[in-house]
Design an enzyme around this catalytic site. Structure first.
Site, PDB file in Angstrom:
ATOM      1  N   ARG A 106       0.840  -1.304   0.081  1.00 56.22           N
ATOM      2  CA  ARG A 106      -0.091  -0.002  -0.039  1.00 56.22           C
ATOM      3  C   ARG A 106       1.017   1.167  -0.073  1.00 56.22           C
ATOM      4  O   ARG A 106       1.915   1.626   0.832  1.00 56.22           O
ATOM      5  CB  ARG A 106      -0.889   0.027   1.116  1.00 56.22           C
ATOM      6  CG  ARG A 106      -1.601   1.160   1.358  1.00 56.22           C
ATOM      7  CD  ARG A 106      -2.632   1.329   2.517  1.00 56.22           C
ATOM      8  NE  ARG A 106      -3.906   0.640   1.903  1.00 56.22           N
ATOM      9  CZ  ARG A 106      -4.971   0.594   2.491  1.00 56.22           C
ATOM     10  NH1 ARG A 106      -5.305   1.280   3.850  1.00 56.22           N
ATOM     11  NH2 ARG A 106      -5.981   0.014   2.165  1.00 56.22           N
ATOM     12  N   HIS A 133      -7.765   0.948  -5.940  1.00 57.94           N
ATOM     13  CA  HIS A 133      -7.742   0.272  -5.031  1.00 57.94           C
ATOM     14  C   HIS A 133      -8.331  -1.315  -5.717  1.00 57.94           C
ATOM     15  O   HIS A 133      -9.630  -1.612  -5.271  1.00 57.94           O
ATOM     16  CB  HIS A 133      -8.830   0.648  -3.947  1.00 57.94           C
ATOM     17  CG  HIS A 133      -8.431   0.056  -2.499  1.00 57.94           C
ATOM     18  ND1 HIS A 133      -7.901  -0.874  -2.063  1.00 57.94           N
ATOM     19  CD2 HIS A 133      -8.993   0.345  -1.356  1.00 57.94           C
ATOM     20  CE1 HIS A 133      -7.813  -1.340  -1.048  1.00 57.94           C
ATOM     21  NE2 HIS A 133      -8.555  -0.557  -0.502  1.00 57.94           N
ATOM     22  N   GLN A 136     -10.091  -3.824  -3.553  1.00 62.02           N
ATOM     23  CA  GLN A 136     -11.578  -3.356  -2.905  1.00 62.02           C
ATOM     24  C   GLN A 136     -12.536  -3.585  -3.944  1.00 62.02           C
ATOM     25  O   GLN A 136     -13.498  -3.970  -3.602  1.00 62.02           O
ATOM     26  CB  GLN A 136     -11.179  -2.118  -2.453  1.00 62.02           C
ATOM     27  CG  GLN A 136     -12.678  -1.651  -1.720  1.00 62.02           C
ATOM     28  CD  GLN A 136     -12.764  -2.234  -0.337  1.00 62.02           C
ATOM     29  OE1 GLN A 136     -12.122  -2.099   0.573  1.00 62.02           O
ATOM     30  NE2 GLN A 136     -14.036  -2.707  -0.446  1.00 62.02           N
ATOM     31  N   ASP A 222     -17.386   7.318  -1.079  1.00 54.73           N
ATOM     32  CA  ASP A 222     -16.073   7.125  -0.425  1.00 54.73           C
ATOM     33  C   ASP A 222     -15.838   8.495   0.397  1.00 54.73           C
ATOM     34  O   ASP A 222     -16.390   9.622   0.119  1.00 54.73           O
ATOM     35  CB  ASP A 222     -14.843   7.137  -1.513  1.00 54.73           C
ATOM     36  CG  ASP A 222     -13.492   6.710  -1.043  1.00 54.73           C
ATOM     37  OD1 ASP A 222     -13.364   6.182   0.060  1.00 54.73           O
ATOM     38  OD2 ASP A 222     -12.713   6.756  -2.003  1.00 54.73           O
ATOM     39  N   CYS A 262     -16.233   1.520   1.274  1.00 49.75           N
ATOM     40  CA  CYS A 262     -15.305   0.803   1.559  1.00 49.75           C
ATOM     41  C   CYS A 262     -14.576   0.788   2.816  1.00 49.75           C
ATOM     42  O   CYS A 262     -13.961  -0.013   3.361  1.00 49.75           O
ATOM     43  CB  CYS A 262     -14.005   0.996   0.444  1.00 49.75           C
ATOM     44  SG  CYS A 262     -13.170   2.472   0.666  1.00 49.75           S
ATOM     45  N   ARG A 290     -13.649  -8.758   1.779  1.00 53.95           N
ATOM     46  CA  ARG A 290     -12.116  -8.850   1.455  1.00 53.95           C
ATOM     47  C   ARG A 290     -11.377  -9.961   1.801  1.00 53.95           C
ATOM     48  O   ARG A 290     -10.421 -10.284   1.268  1.00 53.95           O
ATOM     49  CB  ARG A 290     -11.774  -7.520   2.470  1.00 53.95           C
ATOM     50  CG  ARG A 290     -12.213  -6.228   2.089  1.00 53.95           C
ATOM     51  CD  ARG A 290     -11.481  -5.565   0.797  1.00 53.95           C
ATOM     52  NE  ARG A 290      -9.957  -5.677   0.672  1.00 53.95           N
ATOM     53  CZ  ARG A 290      -9.438  -4.364   1.049  1.00 53.95           C
ATOM     54  NH1 ARG A 290     -10.098  -3.437   1.720  1.00 53.95           N
ATOM     55  NH2 ARG A 290      -7.899  -4.305   1.321  1.00 53.95           N
TER      56      ARG A 290
HETATM   57  N1   CP Z   1     -11.131  -0.382   2.747  1.00 57.07           N
HETATM   58  C1   CP Z   1      -9.984  -0.354   3.017  1.00 57.07           C
HETATM   59  O1   CP Z   1      -9.104  -0.829   2.320  1.00 57.07           O
HETATM   60  O2   CP Z   1      -9.907  -0.287   4.591  1.00 57.07           O
HETATM   61  P1   CP Z   1      -8.534   0.079   5.178  1.00 57.07           P
HETATM   62  O3   CP Z   1      -7.672   1.268   4.995  1.00 57.07           O
HETATM   63  O4   CP Z   1      -8.681  -0.169   6.833  1.00 57.07           O
HETATM   64  O5   CP Z   1      -7.468  -0.843   4.735  1.00 57.07           O
HETATM   65  N1  NVA Z   2     -10.171   6.762  -0.693  1.00 54.29           N
HETATM   66  C1  NVA Z   2      -9.847   6.196   0.511  1.00 54.29           C
HETATM   67  C2  NVA Z   2      -9.756   4.831   0.443  1.00 54.29           C
HETATM   68  C3  NVA Z   2      -9.613   4.230   2.072  1.00 54.29           C
HETATM   69  C4  NVA Z   2      -9.618   2.576   1.891  1.00 54.29           C
HETATM   70  C5  NVA Z   2      -8.420   6.835   0.753  1.00 54.29           C
HETATM   71  O1  NVA Z   2      -7.327   6.283  -0.278  1.00 54.29           O
HETATM   72  O2  NVA Z   2      -7.890   7.204   1.965  1.00 54.29           O
END
Ligand code: CP
Ligand code: NVA
Length: 310
Positions: A106, A133, A136, A222, A262, A290
């Site tokens: 990530r 993502h 997701q 989101d 998400c 997930r």
């Molecule tokens: N939806 C998601 O990826 O959550 P986290 O940021 O908690 O991993």
């Molecule tokens: N758009 C959000 C998604 C978190 C899972 C972010 O990138 O913070």
């Protein structure tokens, strides 16, 4: 002869047939877990997870997936590794790949995970970047298909910051999976042309959230401030003010329309508590899925890579 390993950095790294195969396998693995049947397909294999941004679901669901499949998992936070002291990314990638069978990363820019993957000998899975993502979005589509049948031909409405990684991933998915996607955002908050143009014929950009949700089968939002955008949060709150998913908006969608997010969510910002905690919300199934989807993905990426390497 050894062939090049494959990564899952974006949706198009796998074919539609492969996506559907993951959905079928995720359903089998979900049922196995319900029946407490052990599946040990990852025995002897190791996943390394690298986080350069915060996470709850991604960290827990990938680790639980690997452990439940009989494998092991190592969590490397960038902040307490040599990555934070300037070790070149290609060196980290090369070393990491020699210890494990698959990596989940990530990070911020997509170019960074691409650079890592280019120097890592094992498959790399995108656990969220600024540009998308993919684990997701696959989970979200799997969840929609569980509830409504095939997503092909359905109408989805995404409200708010549709330029977010989730908005971009839904846009990329629309032309691949064949659903109509309406993106409702104020000026400056729609995805750029590089994301929208390939989805031509499947995606519609509007400013009015009411227009987007009218008759929709699924309503999605989101956060308004994604990770890395914290300095802009005040401006975003004000710009996106009229884009909250609330009861009045949900009433314009199909009577049984699903609500997806998400997570993490900010109640009373992008969505009201009445919607996210209400009867049309499937966010808890979405979060649980997930685990199942990523089990299917880990198995697929690792076992397919072992076959390719001979
Ligand atoms: N939806 C998601 O990826 O959550 P986290 O940021 O908690 O991993
Ligand atoms: N758009 C959000 C998604 C978190 C899972 C972010 O990138 O913070």
């Amino acid at each position: 002869m050894k062939s090049k390993k494959r990564d899952f950095l974006k949706l198009t790294d796998l074919t539609l047939d492969e996506h559907h195969g993951l959905f079928r396998r995720a359903a089998v693995l979900k049922q196995a877990r319900r029946e407490r049947r052990l599946v040990r397909t990852m025995a002897g294999r190791t996943l390394v997870m690298i986080f350069e941004k915060a996470s709850t679901r991604t960290r827990l669901s990938f680790e639980a997936a690997m452990l439940q499949l009989g494998g092991s998992c190592i969590d490397l936070s960038a902040s307490n590794s040599q990555m934070s002291r300037g070790e070149p990314l290609p060196d980290t990638a090369r070393v990491t790949g020699s210890y494990c069978d698959v990596v989940m990363m990530r990070t911020f820019a997509d170019a960074r995970i691409e650079e890592f993957a280019a120097h890592c000998a094992v498959p790399v899975i995108n656990g969220l970047t600024d540009g998308g993502h993919p684990v997701q979005i696959l989970t979200d589509l799997f969840t929609i298909e569980e509830k409504l049948g095939s997503v092909k031909g359905k109408t989805l409405a995404f409200i708010g910051d549709t330029a977010s990684n989730m908005g971009r991933s839904f846009t990329a998915a629309s032309s691949i999976f064949g659903f109509q996607l309406k993106l409702a955002s104020p000026g400056g908050y729609h995805p750029d042309d590089d994301v929208v143009v390939p989805a031509h014929g499947f995606v519609q950009l509007v400013n009015d959230p009411h227009e987007a949700v009218r008759g929709a089968d699924v309503v999605i939002t989101d956060v308004w401030t994604s990770m890395g955008q914290e300095a802009e949060s005040k401006k975003r709150l004000s710009d996106l003010h009229g884009y909250q998913v609330n009861d009045a908006l949900m009433k314009l969608a199909q009577p049984n329309a699903l609500f997806l997010h998400c997570l993490p969510a900010h109640r009373e910002e992008e969505v009201t508590a009445s919607v996210i905690d209400g009867p049309q919300s499937v966010v808890w199934d979405e979060a649980e899925n997930r685990l199942h989807l990523q089990k299917a993905l880990l198995e697929y990426m690792v076992i397919e890579n072992e076959k390719r390497q001979g």
